[in-house]
Design an enzyme around this catalytic site. Structure first.
Site, mmCIF file in Angstrom:
data_model
loop_
_atom_site.group_PDB
_atom_site.id
_atom_site.type_symbol
_atom_site.label_atom_id
_atom_site.label_comp_id
_atom_site.label_asym_id
_atom_site.label_seq_id
_atom_site.Cartn_x
_atom_site.Cartn_y
_atom_site.Cartn_z
ATOM 1 N N CYS A 1 -145.622 7.450 -18.191
ATOM 2 C CA CYS A 1 -146.186 6.224 -17.603
ATOM 3 C C CYS A 1 -147.630 5.987 -17.991
ATOM 4 C CB CYS A 1 -146.059 6.280 -16.089
ATOM 5 S SG CYS A 1 -144.348 6.454 -15.599
ATOM 6 N N CYS B 1 -150.430 8.634 -12.422
ATOM 7 C CA CYS B 1 -149.613 9.841 -12.603
ATOM 8 C C CYS B 1 -148.560 9.546 -13.665
ATOM 9 C CB CYS B 1 -148.935 10.224 -11.296
ATOM 10 S SG CYS B 1 -147.930 8.901 -10.608
HETATM 11 C C1 LIG Z 1 -145.076 8.206 -12.868
HETATM 12 C C2 LIG Z 1 -144.132 7.144 -12.437
HETATM 13 O O1 LIG Z 1 -144.445 5.982 -12.534
HETATM 14 S S1 LIG Z 1 -142.693 7.591 -11.747
HETATM 15 C C3 LIG Z 1 -141.877 6.092 -11.347
HETATM 16 C C4 LIG Z 1 -140.903 5.767 -12.392
HETATM 17 N N1 LIG Z 1 -140.085 4.684 -11.918
HETATM 18 C C5 LIG Z 1 -138.973 4.906 -11.216
HETATM 19 O O2 LIG Z 1 -138.589 6.029 -10.944
HETATM 20 C C6 LIG Z 1 -138.214 3.665 -10.803
HETATM 21 C C7 LIG Z 1 -137.866 3.744 -9.361
HETATM 22 N N2 LIG Z 1 -137.041 2.623 -8.982
HETATM 23 C C8 LIG Z 1 -135.699 2.584 -9.141
HETATM 24 O O3 LIG Z 1 -135.100 3.479 -9.746
HETATM 25 C C9 LIG Z 1 -134.930 1.426 -8.568
HETATM 26 O O4 LIG Z 1 -135.786 0.314 -8.438
HETATM 27 C C10 LIG Z 1 -134.312 1.811 -7.166
HETATM 28 C C11 LIG Z 1 -133.262 2.899 -7.353
HETATM 29 C C12 LIG Z 1 -135.397 2.298 -6.204
HETATM 30 C C13 LIG Z 1 -133.693 0.570 -6.520
HETATM 31 O O5 LIG Z 1 -132.761 0.066 -7.400
HETATM 32 P P1 LIG Z 1 -131.648 -0.960 -6.878
HETATM 33 O O6 LIG Z 1 -130.811 -0.313 -5.828
HETATM 34 O O7 LIG Z 1 -130.970 -1.507 -8.088
HETATM 35 O O8 LIG Z 1 -132.559 -2.060 -6.204
HETATM 36 P P2 LIG Z 1 -132.181 -3.473 -5.671
HETATM 37 O O9 LIG Z 1 -133.092 -4.464 -6.283
HETATM 38 O O10 LIG Z 1 -130.693 -3.726 -5.785
HETATM 39 O O11 LIG Z 1 -132.584 -3.360 -4.147
HETATM 40 C C14 LIG Z 1 -131.775 -2.668 -3.191
HETATM 41 C C15 LIG Z 1 -131.861 -3.445 -1.899
HETATM 42 O O12 LIG Z 1 -133.216 -3.458 -1.464
HETATM 43 C C16 LIG Z 1 -133.643 -4.789 -1.241
HETATM 44 N N3 LIG Z 1 -135.061 -4.887 -1.603
HETATM 45 C C17 LIG Z 1 -135.663 -4.455 -2.744
HETATM 46 N N4 LIG Z 1 -136.968 -4.757 -2.698
HETATM 47 C C18 LIG Z 1 -137.195 -5.374 -1.533
HETATM 48 C C19 LIG Z 1 -138.343 -5.930 -0.942
HETATM 49 N N5 LIG Z 1 -139.566 -5.884 -1.526
HETATM 50 N N6 LIG Z 1 -138.224 -6.499 0.269
HETATM 51 C C20 LIG Z 1 -137.026 -6.537 0.888
HETATM 52 N N7 LIG Z 1 -135.899 -6.026 0.372
HETATM 53 C C21 LIG Z 1 -135.991 -5.457 -0.838
HETATM 54 C C22 LIG Z 1 -132.773 -5.615 -2.169
HETATM 55 O O13 LIG Z 1 -132.679 -6.947 -1.723
HETATM 56 C C23 LIG Z 1 -131.454 -4.901 -2.058
HETATM 57 O O14 LIG Z 1 -130.829 -5.309 -0.859
HETATM 58 P P3 LIG Z 1 -129.238 -5.517 -0.810
HETATM 59 O O15 LIG Z 1 -128.650 -4.169 -1.085
HETATM 60 O O16 LIG Z 1 -129.025 -6.025 0.573
HETATM 61 O O17 LIG Z 1 -128.927 -6.498 -1.888
#
Ligand SMILES: CC(=O)SCCNC(=O)CCNC(=O)[C@H](O)C(C)(C)COP(=O)(O)OP(=O)(O)OC[C@H]1O[C@@H](n2cnc3c(N)ncnc32)[C@H](O)[C@@H]1OP(=O)(O)O
Length: 469
Positions: free
Chosen positions: A128, A449
């Site tokens: 990242c 990070c």
């Molecule tokens: C050093 C680094 O940077 S490490 C970080 C590296 N990055 C990561 O690891 C990425 C992490 N994120 C992810 O893997 C994904 O975004 C996850 C697994 C957390 C979520 O993925 P998904 O399940 O596909 O998310 P999705 O968009 O479908 O949201 C799931 C639910 O949460 C809800 N939701 C998501 N964001 C919000 C929000 N801001 N407000 C309200 N509800 C929300 C969605 O509407 C959805 O609801 P539903 O199931 O009723 O439709």
């Protein structure tokens, strides 16, 4: 104590409004006696940086290839700075999950963006913090006297990732390729089993531990006693501040992207979503199921996007009549245990880079810190406020201290704007630059990070010629 500090996160949203930060650059900045000495002898400046809008993966960019996003960032940068491509000496570009057809994506994007064939480009990867690595590699190249003008940046494209055949299938295909006679081929084919067809999907996970980043963030939040409510509050803060910045037109680092073969122009990030806290509270755990505290709303989301920036010696900028935004004053990289300290890069990098630059937490006017997860940010804030943590884990006498949160990620962060892994470092840098002007500050600190338990800290200083546009 950090726990008191965290209680105020929601109050902070009303106390610090982005609109309060609109001000003209009134501070008198001078190059004559810089408080942070130039270590390169070149006074390296950050002229400007741009990015494509950051989009949720699987949305409008989905049919593209990553080099097309990178190309748009490069074209946008050259257009915005009005610098001829021929002036650029070298390109350093980041990516994390590589598209196999364009492994040196910096070069492919540069060619597609119309840079002369004679401008070399290489691709860096440091998870990242890959575009931070692009910038600091550029600083090194300039400091070494190799070049004067560098373009750095990064791209990530999560809408299409390489999905491989299983190891057994790959082995079979490679051996079949070498088989000399039809009989040899048939013999090999007879070893095929249906389970060979199971694909290998890439995961956003640590190779050494196999743990996903989200799982690790959940463990980190638990070990620092960061509650689910605190994480959700921080996420709402991030989205609220990003929305304000977007509505007020502060996200001027965005270059609109006209989709190929379409009249549709993408002008805005599409992941900013301000939701009521009770809606967030209802979401299920995303990684540690069922009782974890990290959810889709308090995590950064999988994002497509690209960024690019222009750095050079101050002398060259003057020759070209440019108005740089920043001096790139100092930087450091840190690395820790990738299991228990995976996401604590800012805690380790902050005191180190401050010390290098001869500054303290109080000297920093703008903080831009990568928000991988709300729980990770809050754990870092707690660690930074803990003498015990500093002594036990960091071999330091005392804590670095807690930043003033009214100066912290005031235009939102990776939770709300999005986090196309290798593009984020430039986004952090250009937001720091533009905020320093709007908030009338002098020094900015960028920290992040990264997978592998690594992290970065950078100190930048507003240039006297800087404007926020
Ligand atoms: C050093 C680094 O940077 S490490 C970080 C590296 N990055 C990561 O690891 C990425 C992490 N994120 C992810 O893997 C994904 O975004 C996850 C697994 C957390 C979520 O993925 P998904 O399940 O596909 O998310 P999705 O968009 O479908 O949201 C799931 C639910 O949460 C809800 N939701 C998501 N964001 C919000 C929000 N801001 N407000 C309200 N509800 C929300 C969605 O509407 C959805 O609801 P539903 O199931 O009723 O439709």
């Amino acid at each position: 104590m950090a726990s008191n500090l965290l209680k105020n996160i929601i109050k902070l949203d009303t106390r610090v409004s982005v609109s309060q930060n609109v001000c003209l650059p009134i501070r008198c900045l001078s190059t004559a006696s810089p408080r942070v000495k130039d270590k390169t002898g070149k006074n390296i400046v950050f002229v400007d940086g741009v990015r494509t809008p950051f989009l949720l993966s699987g949305t409008d960019y989905a049919p593209l290839m990553p080099h097309q996003l990178a190309k748009e960032a490069l074209i946008g940068l050259m257009r915005k700075t009005n610098v001829p491509r021929e002036v650029v000496d070298y390109i350093v570009y980041g990516t994390v999950i590589q598209e196999v057809k364009t492994s040196n994506i910096g070069r492919e994007a540069a060619l597609a963006a119309g840079f002369p064939h004679s401008v070399p480009a290489h691709t860096v990867t440091m998870a990242c913090i890959s575009s931070n690595q692009g910038i600091t590699t550029g600083i090194g190249l300039i400091a070494a006297g190799a070049y004067d003008v560098i373009v750095a940046g990064g791209v990530e494209f999560m809408s299409d990732v390489p999905i491989r055949h299983s190891r057994k299938m790959r082995s079979l295909l490679l051996r079949a390729n070498k088989a000399k006679t039809p009989l040899d081929k048939l013999k090999l084919l007879s070893t095929f089993r249906p389970n060979f067809l199971l694909p290998e999907l890439p995961a956003v996970a640590e190779f050494s531990s196999g743990e996903t980043m989200g799982f690790s963030a959940d463990r980190l939040a638990a070990s620092f006693k960061v509650s689910r409510e605190e994480q959700d509050q921080y996420a709402v803060r991030s989205h609220t501040m990003a929305k304000e910045a977007q509505d007020k037109g502060y996200l001027t680092d965005i270059v609109p992207f006209r989709l190929p073969n379409s009249s549709k122009v993408i002008e805005k990030d599409n992941g900013i979503r301000v939701s009521p806290i009770d809606k967030l509270a209802k979401l299920k755990a995303a990684f540690v199921k069922p009782h974890g505290t990290v959810t889709a709303a308090n995590s950064s989301f999988l994002t497509d996007g690209a960024s690019a920036c222009l750095i050079m010696t101050e002398e060259k900028a003057k020759q070209l009549g440019l108005k740089p935004k920043l001096y790139l004053r100092d930087f450091t990289y840190v690395a820790q245990d990738p299991i228990d300290q995976l996401l604590l890069g800012p805690t380790y990098a902050t005191p180190k880079v401050l010390e290098k630059a001869g500054l303290s937490v109080k000297d920093i006017d703008v903080w831009e810190v990568h928000e991988a997860f709300a729980g990770q940010i809050l754990a870092n804030l707690k660690a930074m406020d803990s003498d015990w943590f500093a002594q036990k884990y960091m071999n330091r006498q005392s804590k670095v201290g807690v930043p003033d949160l009214s100066k912290w990620n005031n235009w939102g962060g990776s939770l709300s704007i999005g986090h196309p892994f290798a593009a984020t470092g430039v986004r952090l840098t250009v937001h720091t630059a533009n905020r320093l002007v709007r908030e009338d500050g002098q020094f900015g600190l960028i920290a992040a990070c990264a997978a592998g338990g690594q992290g970065v800290g950078m100190i930048v200083e507003r240039h006297p010629d800087a404007t926020a546009l």
